[in-house]
Design an enzyme around this catalytic site. Structure first.
Site, PDB file in Angstrom:
ATOM      1  N   ASN A  84     -15.378 -24.569   1.053  1.00 52.45           N
ATOM      2  CA  ASN A  84     -14.503 -23.783   1.927  1.00 52.45           C
ATOM      3  C   ASN A  84     -14.664 -22.292   1.675  1.00 52.45           C
ATOM      4  OD1 ASN A  84     -13.337 -26.220   2.851  1.00 52.45           O
ATOM      5  ND2 ASN A  84     -11.879 -26.236   1.149  1.00 52.45           N
ATOM      6  N   GLN A  91      -9.680 -22.349   1.989  1.00 54.24           N
ATOM      7  CA  GLN A  91      -9.988 -21.936   0.611  1.00 54.24           C
ATOM      8  C   GLN A  91      -8.722 -21.390  -0.042  1.00 54.24           C
ATOM      9  OE1 GLN A  91     -12.953 -18.838   0.170  1.00 54.24           O
ATOM     10  NE2 GLN A  91     -13.181 -19.219  -2.027  1.00 54.24           N
ATOM     11  N   HIS A  97     -16.833 -22.387  -4.756  1.00 54.92           N
ATOM     12  CA  HIS A  97     -16.878 -23.714  -5.382  1.00 54.92           C
ATOM     13  C   HIS A  97     -17.300 -24.768  -4.375  1.00 54.92           C
ATOM     14  CE1 HIS A  97     -12.725 -22.919  -4.024  1.00 54.92           C
ATOM     15  NE2 HIS A  97     -12.673 -24.196  -3.715  1.00 54.92           N
ATOM     16  N   PHE A  98     -18.012 -25.757  -4.887  1.00 53.01           N
ATOM     17  CA  PHE A  98     -18.409 -26.924  -4.112  1.00 53.01           C
ATOM     18  C   PHE A  98     -17.588 -28.104  -4.612  1.00 53.01           C
ATOM     19  CE2 PHE A  98     -22.305 -25.556  -1.901  1.00 53.01           C
ATOM     20  CZ  PHE A  98     -22.504 -24.326  -2.519  1.00 53.01           C
ATOM     21  N   HIS A  99     -16.927 -28.808  -3.686  1.00 57.04           N
ATOM     22  CA  HIS A  99     -16.219 -30.035  -4.032  1.00 57.04           C
ATOM     23  C   HIS A  99     -17.196 -31.208  -3.895  1.00 57.04           C
ATOM     24  CE1 HIS A  99     -11.983 -28.428  -3.301  1.00 57.04           C
ATOM     25  NE2 HIS A  99     -12.678 -27.560  -2.586  1.00 57.04           N
TER      26      HIS A  99
HETATM   27  P1  5GP Z   1     -10.111 -24.888  -2.154  1.00 56.66           P
HETATM   28  O1  5GP Z   1      -9.019 -25.298  -1.218  1.00 56.66           O
HETATM   29  O2  5GP Z   1      -9.990 -23.448  -2.595  1.00 56.66           O
HETATM   30  O3  5GP Z   1     -11.472 -25.229  -1.621  1.00 56.66           O
HETATM   31  O4  5GP Z   1      -9.934 -25.811  -3.427  1.00 56.66           O
HETATM   32  C1  5GP Z   1      -9.468 -25.379  -4.657  1.00 56.66           C
HETATM   33  C2  5GP Z   1      -9.395 -26.590  -5.555  1.00 56.66           C
HETATM   34  O5  5GP Z   1      -9.168 -26.149  -6.871  1.00 56.66           O
HETATM   35  C3  5GP Z   1      -8.269 -27.568  -5.192  1.00 56.66           C
HETATM   36  O6  5GP Z   1      -8.818 -28.836  -4.902  1.00 56.66           O
HETATM   37  C4  5GP Z   1      -7.389 -27.577  -6.443  1.00 56.66           C
HETATM   38  O7  5GP Z   1      -6.888 -28.856  -6.743  1.00 56.66           O
HETATM   39  C5  5GP Z   1      -8.332 -27.075  -7.521  1.00 56.66           C
HETATM   40  N1  5GP Z   1      -7.670 -26.349  -8.596  1.00 56.66           N
HETATM   41  C6  5GP Z   1      -6.810 -25.299  -8.441  1.00 56.66           C
HETATM   42  N2  5GP Z   1      -6.403 -24.859  -9.650  1.00 56.66           N
HETATM   43  C7  5GP Z   1      -7.037 -25.630 -10.571  1.00 56.66           C
HETATM   44  C8  5GP Z   1      -7.008 -25.657 -12.003  1.00 56.66           C
HETATM   45  O8  5GP Z   1      -6.336 -24.883 -12.673  1.00 56.66           O
HETATM   46  N3  5GP Z   1      -7.788 -26.589 -12.605  1.00 56.66           N
HETATM   47  C9  5GP Z   1      -8.560 -27.476 -11.899  1.00 56.66           C
HETATM   48  N4  5GP Z   1      -9.291 -28.355 -12.608  1.00 56.66           N
HETATM   49  N5  5GP Z   1      -8.606 -27.475 -10.554  1.00 56.66           N
HETATM   50  C10 5GP Z   1      -7.839 -26.572  -9.899  1.00 56.66           C
END
Ligand code: 5GP
Length: 136
Positions: A84, A91, A97-99
């Site tokens: 994202n 995001q 980051h890549f999920h």
């Molecule tokens: P985004 O929506 O930005 O693509 O996804 C961010 C991701 O980071 C989310 O899936 C959320 O669960 C993860 N995340 C946010 N804070 C932390 C954290 O402190 N530790 C870990 N391991 N994951 C996190």
């Protein structure tokens, strides 16, 4: 500095699955499915378009390997890779980051995929415009 930079430095704990000089990978704390993993560059930029070629290459080199490892460890056969960029594109953490999200019968990424009709004339113009905008 985002929370992911603190995770890379070890200032905030994480369940690390991989690290090299340019890449870090760890389990997502809010998983969409068992094994949901985040793969991040150590370079602290917000969105993919800002990422250096070096970091992009380093991630590209290990991403398939990490996908294979997540699938092997979880038993999943299918998965999504999600990336994202920007708040309106979902995001939340402003560090690239890549999920890797394993897909199981009742767990994983749900996608609302509302496709539009395609105009070939406009598409031809747009493809030329994008091609001309590629730099590097
Ligand atoms: P985004 O929506 O930005 O693509 O996804 C961010 C991701 O980071 C989310 O899936 C959320 O669960 C993860 N995340 C946010 N804070 C932390 C954290 O402190 N530790 C870990 N391991 N994951 C996190």
């Amino acid at each position: 500095m985002t929370i992911f930079s603190k995770i890379i430095k070890g200032e905030i704990p994480s369940h690390k699955v991989y690290e090299d000089d340019k890449v870090f990978a760890f389990l997502d704390i809010g998983p969409l499915s068992t094994g949901h993993t985040l793969v991040i560059p150590k370079e602290a930029v917000s969105t993919l378009d800002q990422l250096s070629d070096e970091s992009a290459a380093a991630i590209g080199r290990v991403l398939p390997r990490l996908c294979r490892a997540v699938m092997k460890a979880t038993g999943a056969r299918d998965f999504n890779v999600l990336q994202n960029n920007g708040a309106s594109a979902h995001q939340v953490v402003m560090h690239v980051h890549f999920h890797i999200i394993p897909k199981f019968e009742n767990e994983g990424l749900g996608i609302g995929w509302k496709s539009k009709s395609f105009d070939h004339g406009a598409g031809a113009d747009l493809a030329k415009k994008i091609a001309a905008a590629i730099v590097g």
